[in-house]
Every structure is written in C-alpha cells, then in structure tokens.
Design an enzyme around this catalytic site. Structure first.
Site, PDB file in Angstrom:
ATOM      1  N   ASN A  81      41.288  42.199  41.827  1.00 47.31           N
ATOM      2  CA  ASN A  81      41.657  40.905  42.401  1.00 47.31           C
ATOM      3  C   ASN A  81      43.113  40.648  42.049  1.00 47.31           C
ATOM      4  O   ASN A  81      43.431  40.332  40.901  1.00 47.31           O
ATOM      5  CB  ASN A  81      40.737  39.824  41.799  1.00 47.31           C
ATOM      6  CG  ASN A  81      41.151  38.419  42.187  1.00 47.31           C
ATOM      7  OD1 ASN A  81      41.982  38.219  43.070  1.00 47.31           O
ATOM      8  ND2 ASN A  81      40.563  37.427  41.519  1.00 47.31           N
ATOM      9  N   TRP A  82      43.982  40.816  43.037  1.00 51.41           N
ATOM     10  CA  TRP A  82      45.419  40.656  42.760  1.00 51.41           C
ATOM     11  C   TRP A  82      45.839  39.193  42.653  1.00 51.41           C
ATOM     12  O   TRP A  82      46.953  38.894  42.241  1.00 51.41           O
ATOM     13  CB  TRP A  82      46.245  41.341  43.864  1.00 51.41           C
ATOM     14  CG  TRP A  82      46.290  42.844  43.752  1.00 51.41           C
ATOM     15  CD1 TRP A  82      45.510  43.648  42.955  1.00 51.41           C
ATOM     16  CD2 TRP A  82      47.181  43.725  44.457  1.00 51.41           C
ATOM     17  NE1 TRP A  82      45.854  44.962  43.124  1.00 51.41           N
ATOM     18  CE2 TRP A  82      46.872  45.050  44.041  1.00 51.41           C
ATOM     19  CE3 TRP A  82      48.194  43.529  45.396  1.00 51.41           C
ATOM     20  CZ2 TRP A  82      47.558  46.164  44.533  1.00 51.41           C
ATOM     21  CZ3 TRP A  82      48.872  44.640  45.893  1.00 51.41           C
ATOM     22  CH2 TRP A  82      48.552  45.932  45.454  1.00 51.41           C
ATOM     23  N   LYS A  83      44.967  38.274  43.067  1.00 45.96           N
ATOM     24  CA  LYS A  83      45.307  36.842  43.045  1.00 45.96           C
ATOM     25  C   LYS A  83      46.622  36.624  43.822  1.00 45.96           C
ATOM     26  O   LYS A  83      46.873  37.324  44.795  1.00 45.96           O
ATOM     27  CB  LYS A  83      45.375  36.325  41.606  1.00 45.96           C
ATOM     28  CG  LYS A  83      44.106  36.710  40.822  1.00 45.96           C
ATOM     29  CD  LYS A  83      43.987  36.028  39.501  1.00 45.96           C
ATOM     30  CE  LYS A  83      42.706  36.485  38.812  1.00 45.96           C
ATOM     31  NZ  LYS A  83      42.462  35.816  37.548  1.00 45.96           N
ATOM     32  N   HIS A 110      35.521  32.146  43.220  1.00 41.75           N
ATOM     33  CA  HIS A 110      36.232  32.446  41.971  1.00 41.75           C
ATOM     34  C   HIS A 110      36.491  31.127  41.237  1.00 41.75           C
ATOM     35  O   HIS A 110      36.729  30.103  41.869  1.00 41.75           O
ATOM     36  CB  HIS A 110      37.549  33.168  42.278  1.00 41.75           C
ATOM     37  CG  HIS A 110      38.204  33.714  41.056  1.00 41.75           C
ATOM     38  ND1 HIS A 110      38.916  32.927  40.187  1.00 41.75           N
ATOM     39  CD2 HIS A 110      38.227  34.967  40.534  1.00 41.75           C
ATOM     40  CE1 HIS A 110      39.353  33.677  39.194  1.00 41.75           C
ATOM     41  NE2 HIS A 110      38.953  34.920  39.382  1.00 41.75           N
ATOM     42  N   GLU A 146      38.981  30.023  39.834  1.00 43.23           N
ATOM     43  CA  GLU A 146      40.259  29.392  40.190  1.00 43.23           C
ATOM     44  C   GLU A 146      40.147  28.639  41.509  1.00 43.23           C
ATOM     45  O   GLU A 146      40.845  27.646  41.731  1.00 43.23           O
ATOM     46  CB  GLU A 146      41.362  30.469  40.227  1.00 43.23           C
ATOM     47  CG  GLU A 146      41.694  30.946  38.806  1.00 43.23           C
ATOM     48  CD  GLU A 146      42.219  32.365  38.707  1.00 43.23           C
ATOM     49  OE1 GLU A 146      42.631  32.931  39.737  1.00 43.23           O
ATOM     50  OE2 GLU A 146      42.212  32.908  37.587  1.00 43.23           O
ATOM     51  N   GLU A 186      31.961  35.986  35.552  1.00 40.99           N
ATOM     52  CA  GLU A 186      33.306  35.839  34.997  1.00 40.99           C
ATOM     53  C   GLU A 186      33.382  34.579  34.143  1.00 40.99           C
ATOM     54  O   GLU A 186      33.633  33.484  34.665  1.00 40.99           O
ATOM     55  CB  GLU A 186      34.339  35.730  36.125  1.00 40.99           C
ATOM     56  CG  GLU A 186      34.392  36.953  37.015  1.00 40.99           C
ATOM     57  CD  GLU A 186      35.766  37.119  37.640  1.00 40.99           C
ATOM     58  OE1 GLU A 186      36.316  38.206  37.523  1.00 40.99           O
ATOM     59  OE2 GLU A 186      36.288  36.144  38.213  1.00 40.99           O
ATOM     60  N   GLY A 225      42.084  36.204  32.156  1.00 40.00           N
ATOM     61  CA  GLY A 225      43.526  36.196  31.891  1.00 40.00           C
ATOM     62  C   GLY A 225      43.892  35.811  30.473  1.00 40.00           C
ATOM     63  O   GLY A 225      45.056  35.580  30.169  1.00 40.00           O
ATOM     64  N   SER A 279      39.414  39.766  31.591  1.00 40.70           N
ATOM     65  CA  SER A 279      40.149  40.583  30.611  1.00 40.70           C
ATOM     66  C   SER A 279      39.589  41.995  30.453  1.00 40.70           C
ATOM     67  O   SER A 279      39.584  42.548  29.355  1.00 40.70           O
ATOM     68  CB  SER A 279      40.219  39.862  29.255  1.00 40.70           C
ATOM     69  OG  SER A 279      40.945  38.649  29.384  1.00 40.70           O
ATOM     70  N   GLY A 331      41.336  41.468  37.207  1.00 40.03           N
ATOM     71  CA  GLY A 331      42.512  40.735  37.667  1.00 40.03           C
ATOM     72  C   GLY A 331      43.786  41.444  37.258  1.00 40.03           C
ATOM     73  O   GLY A 331      44.238  42.385  37.905  1.00 40.03           O
ATOM     74  N   GLY A 332      44.371  41.009  36.148  1.00 42.19           N
ATOM     75  CA  GLY A 332      45.676  41.504  35.716  1.00 42.19           C
ATOM     76  C   GLY A 332      45.789  43.023  35.671  1.00 42.19           C
ATOM     77  O   GLY A 332      46.806  43.588  36.086  1.00 42.19           O
TER      78      GLY A 332
HETATM   79  P1  PGA Z   1      41.610  39.068  34.468  1.00 38.86           P
HETATM   80  O1  PGA Z   1      41.024  38.278  35.748  1.00 38.86           O
HETATM   81  O2  PGA Z   1      41.100  40.491  34.568  1.00 38.86           O
HETATM   82  O3  PGA Z   1      43.096  38.975  34.614  1.00 38.86           O
HETATM   83  O4  PGA Z   1      41.091  38.379  33.260  1.00 38.86           O
HETATM   84  C1  PGA Z   1      39.733  38.534  36.233  1.00 38.86           C
HETATM   85  C2  PGA Z   1      39.465  37.675  37.435  1.00 38.86           C
HETATM   86  O5  PGA Z   1      39.834  36.487  37.438  1.00 38.86           O
HETATM   87  O6  PGA Z   1      38.863  38.156  38.421  1.00 38.86           O
END
Ligand code: PGA
Length: 248
Positions: free
Chosen positions: A9-11, A93, A95, A163, A169, A209, A230-231
């Site tokens: 997930n590149w956001k 998600h 967010e 999640e 993050g 993470s 994500g990251g």
């Molecule tokens: P993260 O994000 O791996 O940067 O913690 C995961 C996500 O929000 O899908």
C-alpha cells in the site's frame, strides 16, 4: 489451495519516477509462488498495470466510491479503477476511516461496488491503542467485520487485513500471540457467518510495521496468509525480501 498474498500500500506516495520500483519487482519476481499486489496512488495505476501486463503481479487501488458514476467530484468508481487496470482495491483502511469518517456500512457498500466491477476487495480492520488497552480489541474486530463485509463476500473476491492502528507506520508491532489471537478470531467469525469450509478460503493479511526483519516470524503465525505492507512496500529492495519470506 489458497495462495498467500503480499500486498503493498503506497498510500499518498509516488510519482512516475517510482514506476522503476514496479519494474524492479516485475523482473525480480517472474514466477512467484505467492500472489503479489501493489496499490500505488490512483495516478499511477494505468502505467503500473501496463508494466505488469505480462507479469503475475497485480495492481490495485486504495479506495473507491460506492457508486459506479455520478456527481462526486474528486472520487473514483470501481469500474473506472478496473478500466485503468486495477484488479483489487483496499477498502476501510484506518486512515480512510479516520480521515474521511468512513463507517463500516460505507465500507460494505464500497465492497459491493468493487465486487460488481470484478475487483478483489481488501477490507481492513483494526483497533486503536485505547481500544487495545481497554481490552476491547475483539469486540471492535467483530463489529467492523460484521459491518464491513457484504453478504456476497467470498475468499475469491475478498481479502481481510488486520491492521492495529497503533502499529501502522509506528515501528511497533503486536506480539505474535496478539496477532495470532486476532487472526484466529477473524477466521472463527468468518466460519460463523459463511460456514467453516468457506471461511478457510479467505486470505487474512497482517498489516502494521511489517519489515524484512520481522516478516518471517509474522508469516509463521497462526492464520496469517500474508501481509499488507505500507512503508516497506515503497522500495523493491524492502518489499522483495518480504515477498521471499512469504514464499519460504
Ligand atoms: P506500515 O503501513 O507498513 O507503514 O505500518 C501498513 C498499512 O497502513 O497498510
């Protein structure tokens, strides 16, 4: 036999220069033994899908509107995303739930739209730190799962991602026992709703993470069928070892 899934997930990250990361994943994973999904920002979906046209790697989106078209300035519908080359869409998600006040009911509507457009819905669930500390985690998961999954959900058209919000993050991850407890619980809830056999077909991803250094132990945990990353999905040099840990 269901295939495991490594999803990135590149956001809100990435411009055309980042397509080099997609190319690198395509050349590094020509015949993966797990499914690979990359969800770049919508601006890159068509180009990324073009790069993956001869690769097993699937490109996905990060959200969709529940309606197929209409007066919704700035929104993108599931048929539009499919037309651009997406095969999946992340929905609910944390967010989106937090920043855009998305409710579980809205997520279920979007999941139905995704299914109607032939997209796999990657439906996210997870508790906040206050909910975890208040021992409400399983209640929150049960409520989000019941509300966010439409009745037509199957293991073929829907993936679940657990999640924990406090792990996203942050560099913090739950203990393996905590991950296993929630994943076992999600599997049992799916069994109650869809039947024990059908419940086994759903891929349950862990997200929050996930890094090359902790992926293997997370993937060895009960009822973990992959990860939503994500990251560490932004660079192929980080995402590749996570994919390989899932293949191991
Ligand atoms: P993260 O994000 O791996 O940067 O913690 C995961 C996500 O929000 O899908």
């Amino acid at each position: 036999m269901k295939r495991k899934l490594a999803a990135g997930n590149w956001k809100m990250n990435g411009t055309t220069a980042s397509l080099a990361e997609v190319k690198s994943l395509v050349s590094g994973h020509a015949a993966p033994s797990v499914d690979i999904l990359i969800c770049p920002p919508a601006t890159l979906i068509a180009q990324a899908a073009g790069i993956c046209s001869k690769s097993p790697i699937m490109i996905g989106a990060q959200d969709c509107h529940a309606a197929p078209s209409g007066a919704h300035t700035g929104d993108l519908s599931a048929p539009m995303l499919a037309d651009a080359g997406a095969g999946a869409v992340i929905l609910g998600h944390s967010e989106r739930r937090e920043n855009h006040n998305e409710t579980s009911d809205m997520v279920a509507q979007k999941a139905m739209a995704a299914h109607a457009a032939g997209l796999i819905a990657v439906v996210c669930l997870g508790e906040s730190l206050a909910q975890r500390e208040g021992a409400h985690t399983l209640d929150v998961i049960a409520e989000q799962l019941a509300g966010s999954l439409p009745d037509g959900a199957t293991g073929a058209n829907t993936v679940l991602a657990y999640e924990p919000i406090w792990a996203i993050g942050s560099g913090l991850t739950p203990t393996l026992a905590q991950i296993g407890e929630v994943h076992d619980f999600i599997r049992s809830l799916l069994g109650e709703r869809f039947g024990a056999q059908a419940a086994q077909d759903f891929r349950l991803l862990y997200g929050g993470s996930v890094k090359p250094g902790n992926a293997a132990e997370i993937f060895a945990t009960s009822n973990v069928d992959g990860a939503l990353v994500g990251g560490a999905s932004l660079k192929s040099s980080d995402f590749s070892p996570i994919i390989r840990a899932l293949e191991a």
